[in-house]
Design a protein around this motif. Structure first.
Motif, PDB file in Angstrom:
ATOM      1  N   UNK A 142       0.235  -1.123   0.145  1.00  0.00           N
ATOM      2  CA  UNK A 142       0.024  -0.088   0.600  1.00  0.00           C
ATOM      3  C   UNK A 142       0.673   1.288  -0.305  1.00  0.00           C
ATOM      4  N   UNK A 143       1.844   1.001   0.344  1.00  0.00           N
ATOM      5  CA  UNK A 143       3.027   2.290   1.109  1.00  0.00           C
ATOM      6  C   UNK A 143       3.231   2.628  -0.514  1.00  0.00           C
ATOM      7  N   UNK A 144       3.866   1.700  -0.975  1.00  0.00           N
ATOM      8  CA  UNK A 144       4.530   1.833  -2.492  1.00  0.00           C
ATOM      9  C   UNK A 144       3.628   2.238  -3.360  1.00  0.00           C
ATOM     10  N   UNK A 145       2.727   2.004  -3.757  1.00  0.00           N
ATOM     11  CA  UNK A 145       1.272   1.739  -4.178  1.00  0.00           C
ATOM     12  C   UNK A 145       0.969   3.554  -4.273  1.00  0.00           C
ATOM     13  N   UNK A 146       1.049   3.953  -2.632  1.00  0.00           N
ATOM     14  CA  UNK A 146       0.382   5.281  -2.257  1.00  0.00           C
ATOM     15  C   UNK A 146       1.609   6.238  -3.308  1.00  0.00           C
ATOM     16  N   UNK A 147       2.948   6.220  -2.286  1.00  0.00           N
ATOM     17  CA  UNK A 147       4.049   6.851  -3.325  1.00  0.00           C
ATOM     18  C   UNK A 147       4.217   6.946  -4.344  1.00  0.00           C
ATOM     19  N   UNK A 148       3.873   6.383  -5.292  1.00  0.00           N
ATOM     20  CA  UNK A 148       3.703   6.342  -6.749  1.00  0.00           C
ATOM     21  C   UNK A 148       2.011   7.096  -7.154  1.00  0.00           C
ATOM     22  N   UNK A 149       1.605   7.408  -6.760  1.00  0.00           N
ATOM     23  CA  UNK A 149       0.301   7.724  -7.079  1.00  0.00           C
ATOM     24  C   UNK A 149       0.271   9.043  -6.856  1.00  0.00           C
TER      25      UNK A 149
END
Ligand SMILES: [Zn+2]
Length: 421
Positions: free
Chosen positions: A256-263
């Protein structure tokens, strides 16, 4: 008392052997003890095939064995071993001297001493300390572990845990089976597929165990291991152990953290950049600085913070006193995760929803934790066993080396022990 007599006493050679010469070779820094058999030896030796009387046939060339140091000096025993010939069947064989260890180059005492050191440090370090090659020490260890493993008894085994250990990062694995009650490693084999169970059952039954005596099988949620149990052990209840469930949810938070950073988005990168360690810890273990950072992140209402909260709640469910409470709380948790996930953009919490699916699909196995609570400690402890194993086998990453070291470190095998008296 002559030096030869003294060494004879110290070595405990008895009637059948004598020290014929002792000398110090200054240039090699080595104490050499030359030993020969006495005539009485041939009265006590019997043919290994039929127990017949033997006579001395001839002698080998000079053989040598490394022994414990004498006042810091390397010590070697040399002997031309007698070869006996059976009066009944004519079989010719080498006499086995009382000092010989399992490897051809060392005495029993020297081997026991090296094994003692190997319990404390990597093989390469031991080799350095005693002035032998890694290869010789490994060969010695192979022989001892093999001999002791052959004697191991698995007849009491009923609670089994299995976990994978990586040989090289992300690529090759070995599956490790452990007795959760006796807290010992039973068996390890290459791969992490269902066939590993077949091989485990073979080993179990070769050591007096029985497949249907197994009542508990702890594991992660991999399909392969579940299939392995289903096909081989009809009385075993599958338990998905706490350690692996919490590891999975931790990994979900990280996704989730990585996806949120990408987003992206306002302030997201600043908030989450290099924050992965924060989310792996529990609040009570955070430093003051980390706590301040976490509080700031929480203000932003980020998906990562929400996922983290979900992990903490799941973790807390494991503190439930009984299975009824746990079942109820797990169900509520799943519903809550799905409900909350709808409020986040771009399906950000899909990893947590997947986790909820997983919990629901494996509920019986997860709840079995409450039935078998006592057996969990060793499952979690396996990870430190794995790192100790790798540390000791430093530089040797073949499955044979690692499995041997694993048995040595955690197999509770009956190996020679060095005594100080
Ligand atoms: Zn014979």
């Amino acid at each position: 008392m002559t030096p030869e007599k003294l060494f004879h006493e110290l070595l405990g050679l008895g009637m059948n052997w004598e020290v014929v010469e002792s000398r110090f070779e200054r240039e090699r820094g080595t104490v050499c003890l030359e030993i020969a058999e006495t005539v009485s030896l041939w009265d006590s030796v019997r043919c290994p095939r039929d127990g017949g009387l033997v006579y001395c046939y001839d002698h080998t060339e000079v053989l040598s064995w490394r022994h414990l140091s004498v006042f810091q000096h390397r010590c070697e025993i040399t002997c031309r071993l007698g070869r006996g010939k059976c009066r009944q069947c004519g079989h010719v064989f080498r006499v086995r001297p009382p000092w010989e260890g399992l490897s051809t180059h060392f005495t029993k005492e020297f081997e026991a001493f090296c094994l003692l050191l190997m319990r404390e440090m990597p093989v390469s370090k031991v080799a350095e300390a005693v002035g032998e090659t890694d290869t010789r020490l490994w060969r010695m260890l192979f022989r001892h572990v093999e001999a002791a493993y052959a004697e191991a008894d698995f007849s009491q085994v009923c609670c089994v845990g299995v976990d994978e250990m990586s040989i090289r990062k992300g690529h090759e694995y070995i599956s490790v089976f452990a007795d959760l009650l006796a807290k010992r490693v039973l068996f390890a084999t290459e791969g992490k597929d269902r066939a590993t169970w077949v091989r485990f059952i073979e080993a179990l039954e070769a050591h007096n165990g029985h497949r249907h005596a197994i009542t508990q099988a702890s594991m992660d949620m991999s399909q392969a291991y579940q299939a392995g149990v289903a096909e081989n052990c009809r009385n075993a209840q599958v338990v998905f152990d706490k350690f692996h469930v919490l590891k999975n949810v931790g990994e979900a938070v990280d996704k989730v953290r990585r996806a949120e950073v990408r987003l992206g988005g306002q302030g997201v990168w600043e908030a989450l950049h290099k924050s992965q360690w924060l989310w792996r810890k529990n609040p009570e273990n955070l430093t003051a600085k980390e706590q301040a950072r976490l509080a700031k992140i929480k203000e932003k209402n980020l998906g990562t913070a929400k996922a983290y909260q979900m992990r903490l709640v799941l973790q807390d469910i494991y503190r439930s006193a009984d299975v009824t409470t746990a079942r109820y709380r797990l169900r509520v948790w799943c519903r809550w995760v799905r409900w909350v996930a709808r409020f986040y953009r771009a399906n950000l919490l899909c990893w947590m929803v997947k986790m909820a699916d997983m919990v629901e699909n494996h509920l019986a196995g997860i709840l079995a934790h409450w039935k078998w609570g006592v057996t969990n400690a060793f499952m979690e402890g396996l990870n430190s066993v794995f790192s100790a194993t790798k540390r000791k086998a430093r530089g040797y990453r073949s499955s044979v080396h690692l499995i041997t070291m694993l048995y040595f470190v955690a197999g509770k095998l009956r190996l020679p022990e060095f005594s100080f008296h």
